[in-house]
Design a protein around this motif. Structure first.
Motif, PDB file in Angstrom:
ATOM      1  N   LEU A 271       0.815  -1.213  -0.052  1.00  0.00           N
ATOM      2  CA  LEU A 271       0.004   0.023   0.004  1.00  0.00           C
ATOM      3  C   LEU A 271       0.724   1.095  -0.060  1.00  0.00           C
ATOM      4  O   LEU A 271       1.728   1.420   0.767  1.00  0.00           O
ATOM      5  CB  LEU A 271      -0.820   0.035   1.318  1.00  0.00           C
ATOM      6  N   VAL A 272       0.561   2.153  -1.052  1.00  0.00           N
ATOM      7  CA  VAL A 272       1.264   3.499  -1.098  1.00  0.00           C
ATOM      8  C   VAL A 272       0.607   4.377   0.085  1.00  0.00           C
ATOM      9  O   VAL A 272      -0.203   4.911  -0.052  1.00  0.00           O
ATOM     10  CB  VAL A 272       1.332   3.941  -2.491  1.00  0.00           C
ATOM     11  N   ALA A 273       1.516   4.546   1.159  1.00  0.00           N
ATOM     12  CA  ALA A 273       1.121   5.819   2.058  1.00  0.00           C
ATOM     13  C   ALA A 273       1.753   7.038   2.002  1.00  0.00           C
ATOM     14  O   ALA A 273       1.154   7.940   2.612  1.00  0.00           O
ATOM     15  CB  ALA A 273       1.512   5.196   3.466  1.00  0.00           C
ATOM     16  N   GLY A 274       2.779   7.295   1.015  1.00  0.00           N
ATOM     17  CA  GLY A 274       3.272   8.508   0.766  1.00  0.00           C
ATOM     18  C   GLY A 274       4.431   8.229  -0.278  1.00  0.00           C
ATOM     19  O   GLY A 274       4.966   7.524  -0.795  1.00  0.00           O
ATOM     20  N   ILE A 275       4.363   9.561  -0.987  1.00  0.00           N
ATOM     21  CA  ILE A 275       5.312   9.703  -2.122  1.00  0.00           C
ATOM     22  C   ILE A 275       6.347  10.503  -1.768  1.00  0.00           C
ATOM     23  O   ILE A 275       6.250  11.834  -1.147  1.00  0.00           O
ATOM     24  CB  ILE A 275       4.555  10.128  -3.264  1.00  0.00           C
ATOM     25  N   VAL A 276       7.702  10.383  -1.730  1.00  0.00           N
ATOM     26  CA  VAL A 276       8.898  11.032  -1.345  1.00  0.00           C
ATOM     27  C   VAL A 276       8.868  12.393  -2.458  1.00  0.00           C
ATOM     28  O   VAL A 276       9.174  12.093  -3.645  1.00  0.00           O
ATOM     29  CB  VAL A 276      10.093  10.389  -1.364  1.00  0.00           C
ATOM     30  N   PRO A 277       8.960  13.521  -1.914  1.00  0.00           N
ATOM     31  CA  PRO A 277       8.947  14.622  -2.915  1.00  0.00           C
ATOM     32  C   PRO A 277      10.235  14.647  -3.655  1.00  0.00           C
ATOM     33  O   PRO A 277      11.266  14.256  -3.070  1.00  0.00           O
ATOM     34  CB  PRO A 277       8.892  15.896  -2.007  1.00  0.00           C
ATOM     35  N   ARG A 278      10.157  14.937  -5.029  1.00  0.00           N
ATOM     36  CA  ARG A 278      11.317  14.887  -6.067  1.00  0.00           C
ATOM     37  C   ARG A 278      11.924  13.534  -6.206  1.00  0.00           C
ATOM     38  O   ARG A 278      13.047  13.544  -6.650  1.00  0.00           O
ATOM     39  CB  ARG A 278      12.181  16.000  -5.553  1.00  0.00           C
ATOM     40  N   GLY A 279      11.232  12.425  -5.704  1.00  0.00           N
ATOM     41  CA  GLY A 279      11.769  11.050  -5.786  1.00  0.00           C
ATOM     42  C   GLY A 279      11.341  10.250  -6.994  1.00  0.00           C
ATOM     43  O   GLY A 279      10.563  11.345  -7.942  1.00  0.00           O
ATOM     44  N   PRO A 280      11.682   9.497  -7.472  1.00  0.00           N
ATOM     45  CA  PRO A 280      11.504   8.977  -8.884  1.00  0.00           C
ATOM     46  C   PRO A 280      10.040   8.549  -9.028  1.00  0.00           C
ATOM     47  O   PRO A 280       9.423   8.824 -10.215  1.00  0.00           O
ATOM     48  CB  PRO A 280      12.143   7.607  -8.871  1.00  0.00           C
ATOM     49  N   ALA A 281       9.228   8.325  -8.109  1.00  0.00           N
ATOM     50  CA  ALA A 281       7.716   8.250  -8.324  1.00  0.00           C
ATOM     51  C   ALA A 281       6.931   9.519  -8.391  1.00  0.00           C
ATOM     52  O   ALA A 281       5.690   9.418  -8.262  1.00  0.00           O
ATOM     53  CB  ALA A 281       7.314   7.180  -7.018  1.00  0.00           C
ATOM     54  N   ASP A 282       7.612  10.417  -8.170  1.00  0.00           N
ATOM     55  CA  ASP A 282       6.729  11.767  -7.714  1.00  0.00           C
ATOM     56  C   ASP A 282       6.635  12.425  -9.299  1.00  0.00           C
ATOM     57  O   ASP A 282       7.330  13.422  -9.552  1.00  0.00           O
ATOM     58  CB  ASP A 282       7.735  12.857  -6.923  1.00  0.00           C
ATOM     59  N   ASN A 283       6.116  11.735  -9.997  1.00  0.00           N
ATOM     60  CA  ASN A 283       5.929  11.989 -11.332  1.00  0.00           C
ATOM     61  C   ASN A 283       4.613  12.067 -11.829  1.00  0.00           C
ATOM     62  O   ASN A 283       4.020  11.999 -12.956  1.00  0.00           O
ATOM     63  CB  ASN A 283       6.563  11.247 -12.404  1.00  0.00           C
ATOM     64  N   GLY A 284       3.516  11.765 -10.945  1.00  0.00           N
ATOM     65  CA  GLY A 284       2.085  11.988 -10.775  1.00  0.00           C
ATOM     66  C   GLY A 284       1.272  10.686 -11.462  1.00  0.00           C
ATOM     67  O   GLY A 284       0.106  10.584 -11.501  1.00  0.00           O
ATOM     68  N   GLN A 285       2.053   9.647 -11.557  1.00  0.00           N
ATOM     69  CA  GLN A 285       1.650   8.247 -12.110  1.00  0.00           C
ATOM     70  C   GLN A 285       1.212   7.496 -11.130  1.00  0.00           C
ATOM     71  O   GLN A 285       0.114   6.753 -11.052  1.00  0.00           O
ATOM     72  CB  GLN A 285       2.580   7.600 -12.894  1.00  0.00           C
ATOM     73  N   ILE A 286       1.889   7.596  -9.849  1.00  0.00           N
ATOM     74  CA  ILE A 286       1.352   6.623  -8.644  1.00  0.00           C
ATOM     75  C   ILE A 286       0.901   7.712  -7.731  1.00  0.00           C
ATOM     76  O   ILE A 286       1.399   8.824  -7.415  1.00  0.00           O
ATOM     77  CB  ILE A 286       2.672   5.986  -8.019  1.00  0.00           C
ATOM     78  N   ARG A 344      18.685   6.113  -7.602  1.00  0.00           N
ATOM     79  CA  ARG A 344      19.621   5.410  -6.585  1.00  0.00           C
ATOM     80  C   ARG A 344      19.173   5.690  -5.163  1.00  0.00           C
ATOM     81  O   ARG A 344      19.142   6.619  -4.646  1.00  0.00           O
ATOM     82  CB  ARG A 344      21.128   5.917  -6.983  1.00  0.00           C
ATOM     83  N   LEU A 345      19.192   4.575  -4.522  1.00  0.00           N
ATOM     84  CA  LEU A 345      18.730   4.639  -3.169  1.00  0.00           C
ATOM     85  C   LEU A 345      19.579   5.270  -2.221  1.00  0.00           C
ATOM     86  O   LEU A 345      19.245   6.171  -1.438  1.00  0.00           O
ATOM     87  CB  LEU A 345      18.487   3.207  -2.553  1.00  0.00           C
ATOM     88  N   GLU A 346      20.774   5.078  -2.465  1.00  0.00           N
ATOM     89  CA  GLU A 346      22.051   5.675  -1.583  1.00  0.00           C
ATOM     90  C   GLU A 346      21.798   7.213  -1.839  1.00  0.00           C
ATOM     91  O   GLU A 346      21.951   7.983  -0.930  1.00  0.00           O
ATOM     92  CB  GLU A 346      23.374   5.385  -1.875  1.00  0.00           C
ATOM     93  N   ASP A 347      21.614   7.884  -2.785  1.00  0.00           N
ATOM     94  CA  ASP A 347      21.439   9.284  -3.268  1.00  0.00           C
ATOM     95  C   ASP A 347      20.139   9.731  -2.707  1.00  0.00           C
ATOM     96  O   ASP A 347      20.038  10.850  -2.096  1.00  0.00           O
ATOM     97  CB  ASP A 347      21.440   9.579  -4.641  1.00  0.00           C
ATOM     98  N   VAL A 352      16.908  12.793   1.114  1.00  0.00           N
ATOM     99  CA  VAL A 352      15.831  12.626   2.201  1.00  0.00           C
ATOM    100  C   VAL A 352      16.357  13.376   3.692  1.00  0.00           C
ATOM    101  O   VAL A 352      15.817  14.089   4.353  1.00  0.00           O
ATOM    102  CB  VAL A 352      15.145  11.281   2.431  1.00  0.00           C
ATOM    103  N   ALA A 353      17.543  12.861   3.908  1.00  0.00           N
ATOM    104  CA  ALA A 353      18.078  13.433   5.230  1.00  0.00           C
ATOM    105  C   ALA A 353      18.393  14.823   5.305  1.00  0.00           C
ATOM    106  O   ALA A 353      18.322  15.484   6.302  1.00  0.00           O
ATOM    107  CB  ALA A 353      19.388  12.547   5.452  1.00  0.00           C
ATOM    108  N   SER A 354      18.760  15.354   4.068  1.00  0.00           N
ATOM    109  CA  SER A 354      19.122  16.793   4.241  1.00  0.00           C
ATOM    110  C   SER A 354      17.876  17.555   4.288  1.00  0.00           C
ATOM    111  O   SER A 354      17.963  18.794   4.548  1.00  0.00           O
ATOM    112  CB  SER A 354      20.145  17.255   3.165  1.00  0.00           C
TER     113      SER A 354
END
Length: 470
Positions: A271-286, A344-347, A352-354
């Motif tokens: 279940l998608v409970a949130g979308i990380v801003p500016r992340g790969p999935a933040d393109n309006g599709q999910i 890339r997860l590490e990036d 997210v931390a910053s």
């Protein structure tokens, strides 16, 4: 239960590729360091074994600094000198020595480590090609298959134990990608990093953890599946670090209540409970509320499976994702296909931390009871600047604020607290307290047993909560 007639030939063929790993670390301080946790060992007076036991149980060092030593296991996967072990075996070590069955000792250098899966790759420089073993297909391992562990328990190198695969897909909360093979082959301290072989001599797992109240084997050991390890080892050898795929979703488990609230055909998916801003999935599709059921051609059974599958997918790949989505309140869920290019997860973790902001330095005051009647044990209020300040809510948060939760109510049982923000009820947005009360009243009138609510904490992180109506 009848086991294999003998594993002697198999053990003889494989033992030379299994190594003992000893490490040392200089620790400042005057307090003596405890020796390894081992059972009491005794030998007859005058026995040559007594010196061995004494060395094993007693530490050496001067008053100003002690050199702490530890023992583990590993195995050679490349005759040129590539050795695989657990990260916790060599963590923080100043010196790493690989000890071979023929008595050879070689200093090792770290090629790469991955704390998330507790794996490490080492390199030694042999004078001649080494005996090596190969990874097998851990997905083909079945519960009940015979397996063999070779390792260095309690410093007793070259120990062979045999058992069966007791379970697969175990989650012991050791890391984000838990998917362990469970075995009853005896695994003890010092076996960490050693191989778990199938009866063909292929490495199907890497022994890494046990459950034991005493420190010794009680028949519950866990191994990292070979297919997961292969991907990690390959990247560590190529890059010296991990480069995992990243989707940028915050996920939640699909429970029976949530499946009913969303109108899902079964309790499967993530279940998608949130979308990380500016992340790969933040393109309006999910969208929040989607349930991911397939990713890049692979089924997603639970929310725990998806991060591991994504992490194993190459960075930069455009992947097809199937989600279940309710496109209208009065319509059943539909399968929608979307495409996302992985980051890339590490990036992503660094970004997210910053982006995390420190909490506001504002005083918290106890909320005064509001005049409206409690609904499901909660009192609601429209979002106001005063409430944002009182509960230290993120500036961009919108929705309806929970200002009071009755003790021992349905809402309290679900962990809802004052300051929680309600974003949706039954997958419909709510913007005012009246909206929230009206929608909950309608659910009751319609005979619904539960209310599916999308809620946000003060930082804006979302989660779905199912609150019983009666």
């Amino acid at each position: 239960m009848v086991g294999p007639a003998s594993v002697a030939d198999l053990a003889d063929r494989l033992s030379n590729a299994v190594v003992n790993i000893s490490t040392s670390q200089k620790v400042e301080g005057t307090e003596p360091s405890p020796g390894p946790a081992v059972p009491k060992l005794e030998a007859p007076d005058g026995s040559p074994l007594q010196d061995f036991f004494n060395d094993l149980l007693q530490g050496n060092g001067d008053d100003d600094a002690q050199r702490v030593q530890s023992l583990g296991s590993g195995f050679v996967i490349d005759p040129s000198g590539i050795v695989v072990t657990n990260n916790h075996v060599i963590q923080d070590a100043d010196e790493i020595t690989v000890n071979f069955a023929d008595g050879t000792k070689l200093d090792a250098k770290i090629v790469g480590i991955d704390p998330k899966t507790d794996l490490a790759v080492l390199k030694v420089e042999p004078k001649a090609p080494l005996a090596a073993v190969a990874f097998g297909d851990s997905d083909k391992v079945r519960i009940g298959d015979w397996v063999m562990a070779i390792g260095n328990p309690f410093g007793l190198g070259g120990t062979v134990t045999v058992g069966i695969v007791s379970a697969r897909g175990r989650n012991i909360n050791a890391g984000p990608y838990d998917n362990f093979i469970q075995t009853d082959a005896a695994i003890n301290r010092g076996n960490s990093g050693g191989p778990l072989f199938d009866m063909y001599g292929d490495v199907v797992g890497i022994n890494t953890a046990i459950i034991s109240p005493t420190g010794g084997s009680i028949g519950i050991g866990f191994s990292i599946p070979a297919l997961l390890a292969q991907n990690v080892v390959s990247q560590l050898r190529e890059f010296g670090e991990m480069r995992r795929g990243w989707l940028g979703l915050r996920l939640q488990a699909v429970t029976d209540d949530i499946a009913e609230g969303l109108g899902l055909p079964n309790v499967r998916g993530a279940l998608v409970a949130g979308i990380v801003p500016r992340g790969p999935a933040d393109n309006g599709q999910i969208k929040v509320g989607d349930v991911v059921t397939r990713f890049d051609g692979r089924d997603v059974a639970t929310s725990r499976d998806l991060p591991r599958i994504v992490a194993e997918t190459p960075v930069g790949k455009a992947v097809d994702i199937a989600v279940l989505r309710k496109t209208a309140v009065d319509r059943p869920v539909e399968t929608v296909n979307v495409q996302v290019t992985l980051g890339r997860l590490e990036d992503g973790e660094k970004e997210v931390a910053s982006a995390e902001q420190p909490p506001k330095d504002t005083a918290t005051v106890d909320p005064a009871p509001l005049p409206d009647a409690a609904t499901l044990g909660m009192r609601f209020s429209d979002m106001t600047p005063e409430l944002k300040s009182r509960y230290e809510l993120a500036d961009e948060l919108s929705g309806v604020v929970v200002t009071d939760v009755a003790p021992q109510s349905a809402a309290a049982d679900k962990g809802i607290e004052a300051g929680t923000v309600v974003k949706e009820i039954a997958q419909e947005a709510v913007t005012t307290a009246d909206d929230a009360r009206t929608k909950l009243a309608k659910l009751r009138t319609d005979g619904r047993r539960n209310a599916l609510m999308l809620m946000a904490d003060k930082a804006g992180d979302l989660r779905f909560v199912v609150v019983p109506i009666d």
